[in-house]
Design a protein around this motif. Structure first.
Motif, PDB file in Angstrom:
ATOM      1  N   LEU A  87       0.819  -1.203   0.000  1.00 36.72           N
ATOM      2  CA  LEU A  87       0.000   0.000   0.000  1.00 36.72           C
ATOM      3  C   LEU A  87       0.859   1.262   0.000  1.00 36.72           C
ATOM      4  O   LEU A  87       0.536   2.233  -0.697  1.00 36.72           O
ATOM      5  N   THR A  88       1.971   1.256   0.725  1.00 37.31           N
ATOM      6  CA  THR A  88       2.831   2.449   0.767  1.00 37.31           C
ATOM      7  C   THR A  88       3.396   2.766  -0.615  1.00 37.31           C
ATOM      8  O   THR A  88       3.470   3.930  -1.006  1.00 37.31           O
ATOM      9  N   GLU A  89       3.765   1.743  -1.368  1.00 37.80           N
ATOM     10  CA  GLU A  89       4.276   1.978  -2.723  1.00 37.80           C
ATOM     11  C   GLU A  89       3.154   2.437  -3.649  1.00 37.80           C
ATOM     12  O   GLU A  89       3.360   3.303  -4.504  1.00 37.80           O
ATOM     13  N   ALA A  90       1.960   1.865  -3.483  1.00 35.33           N
ATOM     14  CA  ALA A  90       0.823   2.291  -4.297  1.00 35.33           C
ATOM     15  C   ALA A  90       0.499   3.755  -4.043  1.00 35.33           C
ATOM     16  O   ALA A  90       0.244   4.523  -4.975  1.00 35.33           O
ATOM     17  N   ARG A  91       0.549   4.160  -2.794  1.00 32.98           N
ATOM     18  CA  ARG A  91       0.314   5.569  -2.444  1.00 32.98           C
ATOM     19  C   ARG A  91       1.362   6.458  -3.117  1.00 32.98           C
ATOM     20  O   ARG A  91       1.036   7.483  -3.710  1.00 32.98           O
ATOM     21  N   ALA A  92       2.618   6.048  -3.054  1.00 36.25           N
ATOM     22  CA  ALA A  92       3.692   6.802  -3.705  1.00 36.25           C
ATOM     23  C   ALA A  92       3.463   6.857  -5.214  1.00 36.25           C
ATOM     24  O   ALA A  92       3.728   7.880  -5.853  1.00 36.25           O
ATOM     25  N   PHE A 101       1.209   9.666  -6.186  1.00 33.83           N
ATOM     26  CA  PHE A 101       1.813  10.992  -6.132  1.00 33.83           C
ATOM     27  C   PHE A 101       2.942  11.201  -7.138  1.00 33.83           C
ATOM     28  O   PHE A 101       3.241  12.337  -7.484  1.00 33.83           O
ATOM     29  N   ASP A 102       3.543  10.108  -7.638  1.00 35.96           N
ATOM     30  CA  ASP A 102       4.579  10.304  -8.663  1.00 35.96           C
ATOM     31  C   ASP A 102       4.048  10.078 -10.083  1.00 35.96           C
ATOM     32  O   ASP A 102       4.800  10.106 -11.046  1.00 35.96           O
ATOM     33  N   GLY A 103       2.742   9.839 -10.216  1.00 38.38           N
ATOM     34  CA  GLY A 103       2.125   9.749 -11.529  1.00 38.38           C
ATOM     35  C   GLY A 103       2.072   8.374 -12.158  1.00 38.38           C
ATOM     36  O   GLY A 103       1.578   8.241 -13.275  1.00 38.38           O
TER      37      GLY A 103
END
Length: 180
Positions: free
Chosen positions: A150-155, A158-160
């Motif tokens: 989930l943390t990578e998905a959130r990132a 935000f990074d497109g």
């Protein structure tokens, strides 16, 4: 209770009748009494699934989306068939697209992805207790399956790397549901 912003349909005309999309043009009475035109798409509705693996990672798929001529990273989703129960649709789409079935299911809410021109609704589900049984892709459907925390998905939002509205909305729900 009367909504002071309500627009009352005066007439309707179907201007396109496709396999998936149905386009209408309505004349409406505006809140100030004048007449206006509204064009919109009727859509049968869809589901999106947040599949949570035992290790906490989420299952995503990457697929080509023709209207934008590129591949997108998104959560599993699909159209609700006529008369189909929304949970049955969510179960079917998860298995067909990812090859996973879920033991526990929870309906989280609904989103409306394009309120300016469509009545489409997308029902949001969380699936846990996953096990792999094999996918059943539709003819002409090509997907890559990707697991991501989930943390990578959130990132990725935000990074497109993730720009799909249903996925972003579902991840907002996932953050709340998986926080504890």
């Amino acid at each position: 209770m009367h909504d002071p912003l309500h627009e009352e349909q005066q007439s309707t005309e179907q201007v396109f009748d496709g396999k998936l999309l149905h386009v209408f043009r309505d004349e409406v009475r505006l809140p100030d009494g004048r007449l206006g035109l509204r064009e919109y798409v009727r859509h049968p509705g869809a589901v999106v699934v947040i599949p949570v693996c035992e290790d906490g990672t989420l299952i995503f798929e990457r697929q080509f989306r023709y209207p934008l001529r590129r591949a997108f990273l998104e959560l599993p989703a699909g159209k609700i068939d006529a008369g189909e129960d929304i949970l049955a649709c969510a179960r079917r789409e998860l298995q067909e697209e990812t090859g996973y079935v879920g033991a526990e299911w929870r309906h989280l809410g609904v989103m409306h992805p394009c309120i300016g021109y469509s009545d489409e609704r997308i029902e949001i589900f969380l699936a846990t207790g996953l096990h792999h049984v094999g996918h059943a892709w539709d003819e002409g459907e090509f997907l890559e399956i990707i697991r991501m925390p989930l943390t990578e998905a959130r990132a990725a939002v935000f990074d497109g790397r993730i720009t799909d509205a249903k996925t972003i909305t579902a991840l907002f729900w996932a953050e709340r549901e998986l926080a504890g």
